[in-house]
Motif scaffolding. Sequence first.
Motif, PDB file in Angstrom:
ATOM      1  N   THR A 115      -2.488 -14.541   9.146  1.00 31.61           N
ATOM      2  CA  THR A 115      -2.492 -13.369  10.025  1.00 31.61           C
ATOM      3  C   THR A 115      -1.094 -12.802  10.183  1.00 31.61           C
ATOM      4  N   LEU A 116      -0.103 -13.687  10.253  1.00 33.14           N
ATOM      5  CA  LEU A 116       1.281 -13.205  10.338  1.00 33.14           C
ATOM      6  C   LEU A 116       1.669 -12.454   9.074  1.00 33.14           C
ATOM      7  N   LEU A 117       1.199 -12.923   7.925  1.00 31.73           N
ATOM      8  CA  LEU A 117       1.459 -12.181   6.691  1.00 31.73           C
ATOM      9  C   LEU A 117       0.764 -10.820   6.726  1.00 31.73           C
ATOM     10  N   TYR A 118      -0.466 -10.776   7.247  1.00 30.79           N
ATOM     11  CA  TYR A 118      -1.173  -9.493   7.344  1.00 30.79           C
ATOM     12  C   TYR A 118      -0.366  -8.506   8.196  1.00 30.79           C
ATOM     13  N   LYS A 119       0.202  -9.019   9.284  1.00 33.02           N
ATOM     14  CA  LYS A 119       1.008  -8.165  10.166  1.00 33.02           C
ATOM     15  C   LYS A 119       2.221  -7.622   9.421  1.00 33.02           C
ATOM     16  N   ILE A 120       2.874  -8.459   8.619  1.00 31.10           N
ATOM     17  CA  ILE A 120       4.021  -8.008   7.834  1.00 31.10           C
ATOM     18  C   ILE A 120       3.584  -6.937   6.845  1.00 31.10           C
ATOM     19  N   VAL A 121       2.435  -7.155   6.188  1.00 28.50           N
ATOM     20  CA  VAL A 121       1.921  -6.170   5.232  1.00 28.50           C
ATOM     21  C   VAL A 121       1.668  -4.842   5.921  1.00 28.50           C
ATOM     22  N   LEU A 122       0.978  -4.861   7.048  1.00 32.44           N
ATOM     23  CA  LEU A 122       0.646  -3.618   7.754  1.00 32.44           C
ATOM     24  C   LEU A 122       1.906  -2.907   8.253  1.00 32.44           C
ATOM     25  N   ASP A 123       2.903  -3.682   8.680  1.00 34.75           N
ATOM     26  CA  ASP A 123       4.169  -3.066   9.099  1.00 34.75           C
ATOM     27  C   ASP A 123       4.874  -2.404   7.914  1.00 34.75           C
ATOM     28  N   LEU A 124       4.828  -3.047   6.755  1.00 33.17           N
ATOM     29  CA  LEU A 124       5.430  -2.463   5.560  1.00 33.17           C
ATOM     30  C   LEU A 124       4.737  -1.154   5.187  1.00 33.17           C
ATOM     31  N   VAL A 125       3.411  -1.165   5.219  1.00 29.45           N
ATOM     32  CA  VAL A 125       2.666   0.043   4.880  1.00 29.45           C
ATOM     33  C   VAL A 125       2.957   1.154   5.886  1.00 29.45           C
ATOM     34  N   ALA A 126       3.041   0.779   7.168  1.00 27.43           N
ATOM     35  CA  ALA A 126       3.353   1.773   8.200  1.00 27.43           C
ATOM     36  C   ALA A 126       4.744   2.369   8.003  1.00 27.43           C
ATOM     37  N   SER A 127       5.646   1.602   7.393  1.00 27.47           N
ATOM     38  CA  SER A 127       7.015   2.079   7.169  1.00 27.47           C
ATOM     39  C   SER A 127       7.138   2.921   5.905  1.00 27.47           C
ATOM     40  N   GLY A 128       6.037   3.049   5.148  1.00 26.44           N
ATOM     41  CA  GLY A 128       6.067   3.890   3.961  1.00 26.44           C
ATOM     42  C   GLY A 128       5.861   3.172   2.641  1.00 26.44           C
ATOM     43  N   VAL A 129       5.713   1.852   2.650  1.00 24.43           N
ATOM     44  CA  VAL A 129       5.455   1.104   1.416  1.00 24.43           C
ATOM     45  C   VAL A 129       4.021   1.397   0.949  1.00 24.43           C
ATOM     46  N   ASP A 130       3.829   1.614  -0.339  1.00 22.64           N
ATOM     47  CA  ASP A 130       2.501   1.858  -0.894  1.00 22.64           C
ATOM     48  C   ASP A 130       1.709   0.557  -0.990  1.00 22.64           C
ATOM     49  N   TRP A 131       0.397   0.659  -0.833  1.00 23.69           N
ATOM     50  CA  TRP A 131      -0.442  -0.518  -0.975  1.00 23.69           C
ATOM     51  C   TRP A 131      -0.299  -1.130  -2.365  1.00 23.69           C
ATOM     52  N   GLU A 132      -0.081  -0.296  -3.372  1.00 23.11           N
ATOM     53  CA  GLU A 132       0.042  -0.801  -4.742  1.00 23.11           C
ATOM     54  C   GLU A 132       1.287  -1.659  -4.935  1.00 23.11           C
ATOM     55  N   GLN A 133       2.219  -1.607  -3.981  1.00 20.04           N
ATOM     56  CA  GLN A 133       3.402  -2.467  -4.044  1.00 20.04           C
ATOM     57  C   GLN A 133       3.130  -3.854  -3.463  1.00 20.04           C
ATOM     58  N   ILE A 134       1.995  -3.992  -2.772  1.00 20.44           N
ATOM     59  CA  ILE A 134       1.660  -5.239  -2.088  1.00 20.44           C
ATOM     60  C   ILE A 134       0.845  -6.142  -3.016  1.00 20.44           C
ATOM     61  N   ILE A 135       1.428  -7.277  -3.386  1.00 24.31           N
ATOM     62  CA  ILE A 135       0.744  -8.261  -4.229  1.00 24.31           C
ATOM     63  C   ILE A 135       0.439  -9.472  -3.351  1.00 24.31           C
ATOM     64  N   TYR A 136      -0.781  -9.493  -2.816  1.00 26.33           N
ATOM     65  CA  TYR A 136      -1.185 -10.562  -1.906  1.00 26.33           C
ATOM     66  C   TYR A 136      -2.205 -11.450  -2.638  1.00 26.33           C
ATOM     67  N   ILE A 137      -1.846 -12.733  -2.794  1.00 25.78           N
ATOM     68  CA  ILE A 137      -2.700 -13.688  -3.491  1.00 25.78           C
ATOM     69  C   ILE A 137      -2.998 -14.861  -2.562  1.00 25.78           C
ATOM     70  N   ASN A 138      -4.273 -15.093  -2.304  1.00 24.96           N
ATOM     71  CA  ASN A 138      -4.695 -16.272  -1.549  1.00 24.96           C
ATOM     72  C   ASN A 138      -5.157 -17.321  -2.558  1.00 24.96           C
ATOM     73  N   PHE A 139      -4.417 -18.406  -2.674  1.00 26.38           N
ATOM     74  CA  PHE A 139      -4.697 -19.395  -3.704  1.00 26.38           C
ATOM     75  C   PHE A 139      -5.872 -20.310  -3.365  1.00 26.38           C
ATOM     76  N   GLU A 140      -6.555 -20.013  -2.259  1.00 26.41           N
ATOM     77  CA  GLU A 140      -7.817 -20.706  -1.994  1.00 26.41           C
ATOM     78  C   GLU A 140      -9.014 -19.868  -2.439  1.00 26.41           C
ATOM     79  N   ASP A 141      -8.744 -18.702  -3.008  1.00 23.64           N
ATOM     80  CA  ASP A 141      -9.804 -17.885  -3.595  1.00 23.64           C
ATOM     81  C   ASP A 141     -10.356 -18.616  -4.815  1.00 23.64           C
ATOM     82  N   GLU A 142     -11.664 -18.845  -4.827  1.00 24.14           N
ATOM     83  CA  GLU A 142     -12.257 -19.643  -5.911  1.00 24.14           C
ATOM     84  C   GLU A 142     -12.088 -18.987  -7.277  1.00 24.14           C
TER      85      GLU A 142
END
Length: 430
Positions: free
Chosen positions: A47-74
């Motif tokens: 959740t803390l990472l999600y908050k960082i992501v949303l803050d980055l996007v709010a500051s002008g970072v594009d979603w395509e710049q966000i590489i979020y990988i959850n290594f528990e994804d099967e």
Amino acid sequence: MNHALLKSVIYDQHEFIRDFQIVPRNYEFEENGNYVLVGLRRAGKSTLLYKIVLDLVASGVDWEQIIYINFEDERLSEFTAADFNDLLSVQSEMSDKKGYFFLDEVQNIDGWEKFARRMADAKEHIYITGSNARMLSREIETTLGGRFFAKHITPYAFGEYLTACEVPHDEPALLGTKTNGKIRAACAQYLQYGGLPESLLYKAKREYISGVYQKVLLGDIITRNSIRNDYAVKILIKKIAESVRSEISYSKLQKTLRAVNVSLAKETIADYIRYAEDAYLLFHLQNYYANLVEKESYPKFYFSDNGIVSLFLDRKESVQLENMVAVALTRAYPDDVYYLKSAKTGIDIDFYVPSIGLAVQAAYSIAGDAREREVGSLKKLAQNSQGAARLVIVTYEEEETIIEDGVTIEAVPLYKFLLELESGKYGAAY
């Protein structure tokens, strides 16, 4: 690694984060820092990472710049260290701007730290979470070379819990009859079910917490450490839960296990406990008075969340209260909380924070004989030590100032102690 699959995982995560409801927490992050977040499973690291992501996007970072990988994804079950380079390729395919990399539960991939070091050396932005203390081991810290900030993320502190429950807890709320009643009611729930953030979403809280415990036990302790005797680990954790509040040695645990037909060598017991501490399920306190050998041999064990210890000790309020005080103190003063016990002086104090001279007894009530016992222990400490500047008894709901023989002791209800501790009223460590 298949790039289309990686992109699918990333875009699915983007969609999930967009819709996620964020509850503010008391953690701050440097704008240009790289971070390793560790802690108990489901404590809120993602959740803390999600908050960082949303803050980055709010500051002008594009979603395509966000590489979020959850290594528990099967879908990533076959991912290995050799596939990390594909993340860089996929990021460049998604955007020609600089990427921001979020690697969630990365401890599942052997060799992750070398990739993290390389990314940091290349001045990439990278955030990492994991559910194992070995991620901060000396060997890995050497590999990372001081290029990351480390944060231990715990389940909700009580103030955060109240915020998540939308219960005001400022001064007017504490003084108002109705609002104070809501705070006390929330404290009763917190005492029983702890602070795992997602537990607030469910009516069947015990079932949810049990599921988290089973995941920690089976995934983070038994499977990760290739333990074949899973029954012995389960019984060991249960016996430790039944020993909360008491000093306990490996020899005593060995005898306790033998009584229920479980045979383990002391060295094996020590290993299993270390695995449980690595998974942030347990932590221990040492006797401040003891010599080095005794500190290692006679610890007191506590659970990192009250909801989990309550699975074993449902409605044993005195144990639950002491466990909660232990969690709160170690959160506020990491590596600076002990207990005090001396046969010579008769001193027996539940918690001691030497950097601020705080001595704390945890007692559900100080009615009857309990008053003489708890007050007497603190008076002995005051009369035999110059290091205890503040003496406190944390009760469930009783409050008073006790003055005996020139010694002042504060009896403070649990809800107030937790909030005052978080506010810094008891002083800052070092």
